[in-house]
Design an enzyme around this catalytic site. Structure first.
Site: not given
Length: 343
Positions: A166, A204, A208
């Site tokens: 992550s 993005y 995560k």
């Protein structure tokens, strides 16, 4: 509560991380996305420890052969397996697992490292926004399909490991607020009309966050004591190829490269976080947790909030429904290996 502060971020970025040294001589390890960057450096670390077997993946055969040759050359390990795996294709994920099972392979560790970062809305051949599919849906599919193999290899003394890479950027994910009122979380996230430029700028970070939620939900449903210790890992901001598409924009290129020059970790340093979670002891203490700088850290405020927990549960069920339609094995695995929720 978990928050990202400038001081805390810089302190972690400049922290020297330990080099993992655990004995893996009887362990079969898998690193997804090992042709470049963090995955490649993690594979080198693992190969230097001479595991029973090491399987790495790249997006195509050429990348696979190149990464295999480099890892073997740098580590001195021979016999490394390198298979193609393209996460923008559900069929590729299914084919990878089919081949794994047909060859009778075993897995004590799965490091799901592959990921992309893009500011543009593009769809995969499967019809999903590319970052959403690669970083979340395909990673979740691979994790679930590999779960029986990880469980089989786990023991009461040493649990197998599922490590999803992550990022501290999950703290900055802002595009799930109000998702508890959306008719469908997955359909909304994937909707091109919803994915404005500001949404894609945060995509993005959102992907995560979804990974952190997935591991929390999965780990809470594995029997105790678990035979698979699942965790998400923050490698920190590193020199890597992750930002190559973002850097195709001249303005972003200058900003990103300046930022990296000032604070980024060496790729090898960041890779130690992946390897630590994958092989070092006390894995059950890390089960279900978010790790940063090789230590347990608190997830984002949103993740821990009442809304975040409700969205996380809804996302879990939507994910299972979506992936179950893609591969019926998902439904069978959930029924056989996970603790069922009470009605």
């Amino acid at each position: 509560m978990g928050q990202l502060t400038v001081f805390g971020y810089l302190r972690e970025q400049w922290t020297e991380l330990p080099i993992p040294t655990a004995d893996v001589s009887d362990q079969s390890l898998i690193v997804v996305g090992a042709n470049v960057g963090l995955g490649h450096e993690a594979a080198v670390h693992l190969a230097q420890l001479k595991p029973k077997s090491l399987l790495i993946t790249g997006r195509d055969e050429v990348k696979c052969e190149k990464s295999k040759a480099d890892v073997e050359s740098r580590s001195g390990m021979t016999g490394i397996e390198s298979w193609p795996l393209e996460l923008c294709s559900f069929d590729s994920v299914r084919s990878f697992v089919d081949t794994f099972e047909a060859k009778g392979c075993t897995a004590n560790v799965l490091i799901a490292n592959a990921g992309i970062s893009t500011l543009k809305y593009t769809k995969t051949p499967d019809g999903y926004e590319s970052t959403f599919q690669v970083n979340y849906l395909s990673t979740a599919l691979l994790s679930l399909l590999m779960l029986p193999h990880l469980i089989k290899a786990g023991t009461p003394e040493r649990a197998s490991r599922l490590v999803i890479v992550s990022s501290e950027f999950h703290y900055l994910a802002s595009k799930l607020k109000g998702a508890d009122t959306w008719p469908s979380i997955i359909e909304t996230i994937n909707d091109e009309a919803y994915c404005t430029s500001s949404v894609m700028l945060n995509r993005y970070s959102l992907s995560k966050l979804l990974e952190v939620m997935f591991i929390r939900e999965l780990s809470s449903r594995l029997p105790t004591p678990t035979l698979v210790a699942a965790s998400t890992v923050n490698p920190g901001s590193c020199h890597s190829c992750l930002t190559r598409e973002v850097e195709s924009n001249p303005l972003f290129k200058f900003a990103v490269r300046t930022y990296k020059w000032l604070v980024a970790r060496a790729t090898e340093m960041g890779s130690r976080t992946l390897v630590h979670a994958a092989i070092e002891p006390n894995e059950r203490e890390r089960h279900g947790r978010y790790l940063s700088s090789c230590e347990i850290a608190e997830e984002s405020d949103y993740t821990l909030s009442a809304e975040g927990r409700e969205v996380s549960k809804r996302l879990w069920h939507e994910t299972l429904e979506t992936l179950g339609d893609i591969d019926p094995r998902v439904n069978a695995i959930v029924s056989e290996y996970l603790v069922q929720e009470k009605a």
